[in-house]
Design a protein around this motif. Structure first.
Motif, mmCIF file in Angstrom:
data_model
loop_
_atom_site.group_PDB
_atom_site.id
_atom_site.type_symbol
_atom_site.label_atom_id
_atom_site.label_comp_id
_atom_site.label_asym_id
_atom_site.label_seq_id
_atom_site.Cartn_x
_atom_site.Cartn_y
_atom_site.Cartn_z
ATOM 1 N N LEU A 18 -4.454 -9.151 -5.532
ATOM 2 C CA LEU A 18 -3.098 -9.639 -5.290
ATOM 3 C C LEU A 18 -2.278 -9.777 -6.578
ATOM 4 C CD1 LEU A 18 -4.007 -12.510 -2.781
ATOM 5 C CD2 LEU A 18 -3.305 -10.160 -2.248
ATOM 6 N N LEU A 19 -2.918 -9.599 -7.710
ATOM 7 C CA LEU A 19 -2.296 -9.918 -8.990
ATOM 8 C C LEU A 19 -1.045 -9.090 -9.297
ATOM 9 C CD1 LEU A 19 -2.466 -11.754 -11.444
ATOM 10 C CD2 LEU A 19 -3.977 -10.064 -12.510
ATOM 11 N N ASP A 20 -1.068 -7.784 -9.071
ATOM 12 C CA ASP A 20 0.106 -6.957 -9.392
ATOM 13 C C ASP A 20 1.349 -7.442 -8.656
ATOM 14 O OD1 ASP A 20 -1.317 -5.363 -11.151
ATOM 15 O OD2 ASP A 20 -1.660 -3.762 -9.689
ATOM 16 N N SER A 21 1.194 -7.744 -7.382
ATOM 17 C CA SER A 21 2.327 -8.231 -6.591
ATOM 18 C C SER A 21 2.795 -9.598 -7.081
ATOM 19 C CB SER A 21 1.952 -8.304 -5.112
ATOM 20 O OG SER A 21 3.034 -8.818 -4.365
ATOM 21 N N ILE A 22 1.860 -10.472 -7.410
ATOM 22 C CA ILE A 22 2.214 -11.808 -7.901
ATOM 23 C C ILE A 22 2.959 -11.712 -9.226
ATOM 24 C CG2 ILE A 22 1.244 -13.952 -8.822
ATOM 25 C CD1 ILE A 22 -0.980 -13.647 -6.656
ATOM 26 N N LEU A 23 2.497 -10.856 -10.117
ATOM 27 C CA LEU A 23 3.164 -10.714 -11.419
ATOM 28 C C LEU A 23 4.560 -10.115 -11.276
ATOM 29 C CD1 LEU A 23 0.192 -9.562 -13.658
ATOM 30 C CD2 LEU A 23 1.247 -11.834 -13.543
ATOM 31 N N LYS A 24 4.783 -9.364 -10.210
ATOM 32 C CA LYS A 24 6.089 -8.767 -9.965
ATOM 33 C C LYS A 24 7.031 -9.716 -9.223
ATOM 34 C CE LYS A 24 8.259 -4.702 -7.921
ATOM 35 N NZ LYS A 24 8.049 -3.468 -7.162
ATOM 36 N N HIS A 25 6.515 -10.404 -8.188
ATOM 37 C CA HIS A 25 7.359 -11.201 -7.291
ATOM 38 C C HIS A 25 7.195 -12.707 -7.436
ATOM 39 C CE1 HIS A 25 8.382 -7.513 -5.225
ATOM 40 N NE2 HIS A 25 7.094 -7.243 -5.100
ATOM 41 N N GLY A 26 6.120 -13.154 -8.066
ATOM 42 C CA GLY A 26 5.839 -14.578 -8.161
ATOM 43 C C GLY A 26 4.879 -15.034 -7.074
ATOM 44 N N VAL A 78 0.391 -21.908 -15.288
ATOM 45 C CA VAL A 78 1.808 -22.044 -14.961
ATOM 46 C C VAL A 78 2.450 -23.119 -15.832
ATOM 47 C CG1 VAL A 78 3.439 -22.600 -13.114
ATOM 48 C CG2 VAL A 78 1.351 -21.321 -12.578
ATOM 49 N N ASP A 79 3.604 -22.809 -16.363
ATOM 50 C CA ASP A 79 4.391 -23.739 -17.179
ATOM 51 C C ASP A 79 5.106 -24.734 -16.263
ATOM 52 O OD1 ASP A 79 6.213 -25.032 -18.831
ATOM 53 O OD2 ASP A 79 6.983 -23.189 -19.731
ATOM 54 N N GLY A 80 4.700 -25.996 -16.309
ATOM 55 C CA GLY A 80 5.289 -27.023 -15.455
ATOM 56 C C GLY A 80 6.777 -27.234 -15.689
ATOM 57 N N SER A 81 7.253 -26.939 -16.888
ATOM 58 C CA SER A 81 8.677 -27.127 -17.178
ATOM 59 C C SER A 81 9.548 -26.089 -16.472
ATOM 60 C CB SER A 81 8.940 -27.088 -18.685
ATOM 61 O OG SER A 81 8.776 -25.778 -19.197
ATOM 62 N N ARG A 82 8.935 -25.026 -15.942
ATOM 63 C CA ARG A 82 9.665 -23.979 -15.217
ATOM 64 C C ARG A 82 9.748 -24.248 -13.712
ATOM 65 N NH1 ARG A 82 11.690 -19.266 -17.477
ATOM 66 N NH2 ARG A 82 10.736 -18.869 -19.476
ATOM 67 N N LEU A 83 9.148 -25.352 -13.267
ATOM 68 C CA LEU A 83 9.157 -25.707 -11.851
ATOM 69 C C LEU A 83 10.220 -26.770 -11.587
ATOM 70 C CD1 LEU A 83 5.316 -26.004 -11.207
ATOM 71 C CD2 LEU A 83 6.779 -23.998 -10.913
ATOM 72 N N ASP A 84 10.805 -26.710 -10.411
ATOM 73 C CA ASP A 84 11.774 -27.731 -9.996
ATOM 74 C C ASP A 84 10.992 -28.961 -9.554
ATOM 75 O OD1 ASP A 84 13.557 -29.389 -8.626
ATOM 76 O OD2 ASP A 84 14.616 -27.712 -7.692
ATOM 77 N N PRO A 85 11.129 -30.084 -10.258
ATOM 78 C CA PRO A 85 10.343 -31.275 -9.908
ATOM 79 C C PRO A 85 10.637 -31.807 -8.506
ATOM 80 C CG PRO A 85 12.003 -31.804 -11.556
ATOM 81 C CD PRO A 85 12.025 -30.310 -11.386
ATOM 82 N N ASN A 86 11.797 -31.486 -7.958
ATOM 83 C CA ASN A 86 12.142 -31.943 -6.617
ATOM 84 C C ASN A 86 11.408 -31.164 -5.526
ATOM 85 O OD1 ASN A 86 14.077 -33.931 -7.465
ATOM 86 N ND2 ASN A 86 15.359 -32.187 -8.046
ATOM 87 N N LEU A 87 10.755 -30.065 -5.898
ATOM 88 C CA LEU A 87 10.023 -29.241 -4.932
ATOM 89 C C LEU A 87 8.512 -29.443 -5.023
ATOM 90 C CD1 LEU A 87 11.998 -25.877 -5.277
ATOM 91 C CD2 LEU A 87 12.358 -27.735 -3.629
ATOM 92 N N VAL A 109 7.125 -19.714 -7.221
ATOM 93 C CA VAL A 109 6.849 -19.827 -8.652
ATOM 94 C C VAL A 109 7.108 -18.442 -9.234
ATOM 95 C CG1 VAL A 109 5.142 -20.353 -10.412
ATOM 96 C CG2 VAL A 109 5.130 -21.631 -8.257
ATOM 97 N N LEU A 110 8.201 -18.331 -9.959
ATOM 98 C CA LEU A 110 8.624 -17.035 -10.496
ATOM 99 C C LEU A 110 7.692 -16.561 -11.607
ATOM 100 C CD1 LEU A 110 12.465 -17.680 -10.586
ATOM 101 C CD2 LEU A 110 11.168 -16.368 -8.895
ATOM 102 N N PRO A 111 7.593 -15.247 -11.797
ATOM 103 C CA PRO A 111 6.716 -14.711 -12.838
ATOM 104 C C PRO A 111 7.015 -15.269 -14.237
ATOM 105 C CG PRO A 111 7.434 -12.947 -11.396
ATOM 106 C CD PRO A 111 8.210 -14.180 -11.000
ATOM 107 N N GLU A 112 8.257 -15.634 -14.494
ATOM 108 C CA GLU A 112 8.625 -16.180 -15.807
ATOM 109 C C GLU A 112 7.902 -17.497 -16.101
ATOM 110 O OE1 GLU A 112 11.156 -15.496 -13.382
ATOM 111 O OE2 GLU A 112 11.307 -13.457 -14.159
#
Length: 122
Positions: A18-26, A78-87, A109-112
């Motif tokens: 599943l990794l290729d799709s996750i790295l592309k789409h999150g 995953v970088d926690g600072s890239r997540l919306d804390p309200n979600l 969770v976006l690839p970024e």
């Protein structure tokens, strides 16, 4: 509204196929709903842990994982600072000691947000 404090890093274990799709789409979204690994998983939720070992154990013991998947696990850091804390909330499905380390994210969770992809050996 006061901003919630989040852990700085999370882990999500998944399967190499599943990794290729996750790295592309999150992580999350429509594809995740059709590839749900747990019967108790909720739509639109991405399950994360602050402990790498717990994330790996979830992947190993998933209800719908293929036999070969269990031998080909990778871990996304995953970088926690890239997540919306309200979600982000504690995981509704986890009780006991692991409750403190398991989270559910009601979004994609976006690839970024990925800091690294780790093999079980790293």
């Amino acid at each position: 509204m006061e901003k919630r404090s989040l852990p700085q890093e999370f882990y999500h274990a998944t399967y190499r196929r599943l990794l290729d799709s996750i790295l592309k789409h999150g992580l999350g979204g429509i594809f995740a709903q059709s590839n749900r690994m747990w019967y108790a998983s909720r739509d639109n939720m991405v399950y994360l842990s602050t402990k790498r070992e717990i994330a790996i154990n979830f992947a190993i013991s998933a209800d719908n994982a293929r036999y070969d998947d269990r031998k080909n696990i990778v871990v996304l850091k995953v970088d926690g600072s890239r997540l919306d804390p309200n979600l982000l909330d504690p995981d509704d499905n986890v009780f006991g000691d692991n409750y403190l380390y398991s989270w559910q994210y009601n979004g994609i969770v976006l690839p970024e947000a990925f800091l690294d992809v780790l093999s079980l050996d790293s």
